[in-house]
Design an enzyme around this catalytic site. Sequence first.
Site: not given
Ligand code: ADP
Ligand code: MG
Length: 963
Positions: A35, A105, A114, A116, A349, A471, A844, A912, A932
């Site tokens: 990101k 973020r 998993g 945050m 991404r 499992h 083989s 094979c 092969y």
């Molecule tokens: P994820 O990894 O779950 O995609 P993000 O960090 O991309 O999490 O955040 C999820 C959403 O939060 C983003 O798609 C966006 O809509 C909103 N968001 C994140 N940062 C900002 C920001 N600086 N201003 C406005 N919206 C934000």
């Molecule tokens: Mg996102």
Amino acid sequence: MAQTETPRTTTPTTKKWVYLFQEGSADMRALLGGKGAGCAQMTRAGLPVPPGFTITTEACNAYYQAGRQFPEGMWEQTLEALHTIEQQTGKRFGDPQNPLLVSVRSGAALSMPGMMDTVLNLGLNDATVEGLARLTGNERFAYDAYRRFIQMFGRIVLEIPGERFDEAFEAIKGEVGARQDTDLDAAALKRVVARFKEIVQEATGRPFPTDPYEQLRLAIAAVFRSWMGKRAVDYRNFYKIPHDLGTAVNVQTMVFGNMGDDSGTGVAFTRNPTTGAKELFGEFLINAQGEDVVAGIRTPMPIRKMAEVLPQAYQEFQQIARRLEETYRDVQDLEFTVERGKLYMLQTRAAKRSAAAAVKIAVDMVHEGLITREEALQRVEPAQVEQLLVPQLDEATVEAARREGRVLAKGLNASPGVAVGKAVFDPDRAEELAHAGEPVVLVRPETVPDDIHGLIVAQGVLTARGGMTSHAAVVARGMGKPAVVGAEQVRIDLRERCFAVDGRTVREGDWITIDGGSGEVFLGQLPVHVPNLAELHELNELLGWADQVRRLGVWANADYPRDAERARSFGAEGIGLCRTEHMFMEEDRLPLVQQMILAAPEAARAKRAAGVEAARQALRAARQRAQEQGPAAAPELAELERRLAEAQTKLQADPAWQQYQAALDRLLPIQRGDFYGLLKAMAGRPVIIRLIDPPLHEFLPKHEQLLVEATELRVRGDNPQRLAEVERLLAAVNALREANPMLGLRGCRLGLLYPEINAMQVRAILEAAAQLHREGVETHPEIMMPLVGNIEELRRLHALFTEVAEAVQAETGVRLDYKFGTMIEIPRAAFIADQIAELAEFFSFGTNDLTQTIFGFSRDDAEAKFLGFYLEEKILPFNPFQTLDPEGVGELMRIGVERGRRARPALEIGICGEHGGDPASIAFCHRLGLNYVSCSPFRVPVARLAAAQAALADRGAAAARDR
Ligand code: ADP
Ligand code: MG
Ligand code: MG
């Protein structure tokens, strides 16, 4: 936002932990996370990204090394970066007059569950919320932002259960008579805020942190903590991702999509991630903030509609999307927000995509000149090729099933493929029904190692509990079976043998269809579609490129002409294994085969008694002498010929021998017909035919079955003739019974005890080839001996085959292009590969038996009894019957290749076993320098791509060495 160019520098003694977006770039992914690197790249390219900065993944690692403390200098650098942002935006963090709000973020180098969740609107408190209200002239908006912030911060950072906020929120909505969230006015939202603060106080024993710097510190620490959260750790363990990559933290100026009808938020892909079509694909929600799109509270509009409501922002977004795709040379998954008509980019991404989209996009991008063919080959995973070719449900079928209300549930798509079968609720019943020829789908709350026999016989498995690493999921993936797990709507009653979903009940024996690729469960027997390669134009083109790159040949295992044709249509260049025993099992031949087997031991005894073999050996030796030293050296030649003829006459009078020969004589033309068809289907290509391999009892009725029948006949006493027959069969089966048949009388051992069977097969192969030759069809039969482990075995069989081959060529007057070779499937064979290669023209590797013998596992017993447990407990990292074990089996192969080629440089070597279709094993075979790989027909396309990728990886490694 005012742009001021004053990035401050830190004192050189401390490490740089924090990068402003303008200081980073796309190639700093490891340090800044996906990101952070994306925001940096977009900022650098001049795209509208809200100003922000990234705390590095190294800081996360240092945080753990320091005992969960921010490393030295990190906080100071964070404050400095924050200060730069204040200058860029003209706002100030914590300033009630003009507050700067940020999002926090998480973002690792690889996206993973998993981690945050994002916290939005950080920096709000009782003072700054007033400032926000004044500045926007919208008190309702400000308090909505504030309550969202406390809610998110409380749940994500302070780890207070989210329901507590949700319940309080709903309660207040009820009190003021609001139906939707948007019905709450500023006064009501203030009450929500007050209540939320109480919840925080109750849950943590402390007031909600009002100092924005304290909020920021806590949020950053929470992101670091989430790196070692259980879900993240489990995920990394499962996918073998190292734990020391760390996560970055992004702090970014907030922009607001919830400021009215000229604002909004959206997500979009630069191409359709399902079909691969070149079109913007995504969703947009007017007057909404971040999470609202994914939360599914309101229905977003398709991205096209944005052109109507926010034309300018849409146009700009379109251009940016195109540019980003060109920069990254791959499909992008974009997140953006529009604040009062102005577009802001928040994330870019590489997009996740379906198998079909992966192939189409890769091929299209080559045609567009965006990427090279080699890159295209690396953009598609072999497993995706397999997905495109496994039996599947047509979209129309799924649509119809939906309309008809046949969709029962949706769980996790744990292992791809479609399974159609009768629902069965316990593994024993699954076995019973499956052995009676019924396709079954095993349905369990969850599976345990004791259920494995049910899993083995089932077409697929459905569980109500468990995740992608449960499992059932692990074992099904290991076996290549479809699985849907964790379908929580499904209520299973094991005692009643049924499950219920939404008031509908499915009982044992009712048909269900599960789609392990989508996770859907359907009522009834849905028709499956088996795709053919010719329909898949892009895939065909991509595989054509693969063929130009790969060095490994790709052959197929096929026993019948129709399989060979299918394999050829998939691109197979030869047949690496034709198992002749399957031909013997067919209904019209089985009685002949049984007659042959029943007579064989007696016939062999008669042959020894008549002295035929001894006479033949003596004659051979004398002929050799005569050839080398002239006729005078072997005056007894005529006498020896007479003796052999005499012995043969005597043998021919023996009834067991007659019966044996009669069966063989009748099998010969049948086998010739089999081989004729196969060689014709593969005209011009090599076809390896393996001589009879399994223990003979496999062709006879089961011992228990005969015992029951004999007892019944004796009791009834009404059919003495059949009784005699059954007793004779029983005696024969008894005589052939072995304690460990897989290590018993089979393969070349059979060929030595009963050489007439092999001789008949060799004759059938070569006569078929001669006939085709007369018809103008080119053939390259290769005759393969299984289970050789000792050189004398091969020597004798080689002599026998040479005689037959000479005879057939003399009789037909056709010179044939055939080869004689062996399987290498017993460890000893690999060690004496140099001796074997003196006689064998090809090897083989039979890696199924090789794996069994090296591990000392019987595959059936291992898979039935303990392999599932081993995999689940990680005693073995993978199933060695699926992926070649490089340390044991692979090492032995290396020895075999080296010694074999030493003796015969032009030795043709292939594999094979089932591993021939497994991408990791194919890469290994490539590195070993095999000629092969041979795999089942429908895996041929997978193998073509995997072989090309192995060759490209090789080139990459060589290039890296040269650099
Ligand atoms: P994820 O990894 O779950 O995609 P993000 O960090 O991309 O999490 O955040 C999820 C959403 O939060 C983003 O798609 C966006 O809509 C909103 N968001 C994140 N940062 C900002 C920001 N600086 N201003 C406005 N919206 C934000
Ligand atoms: Mg996102
Ligand atoms: Mg074998």
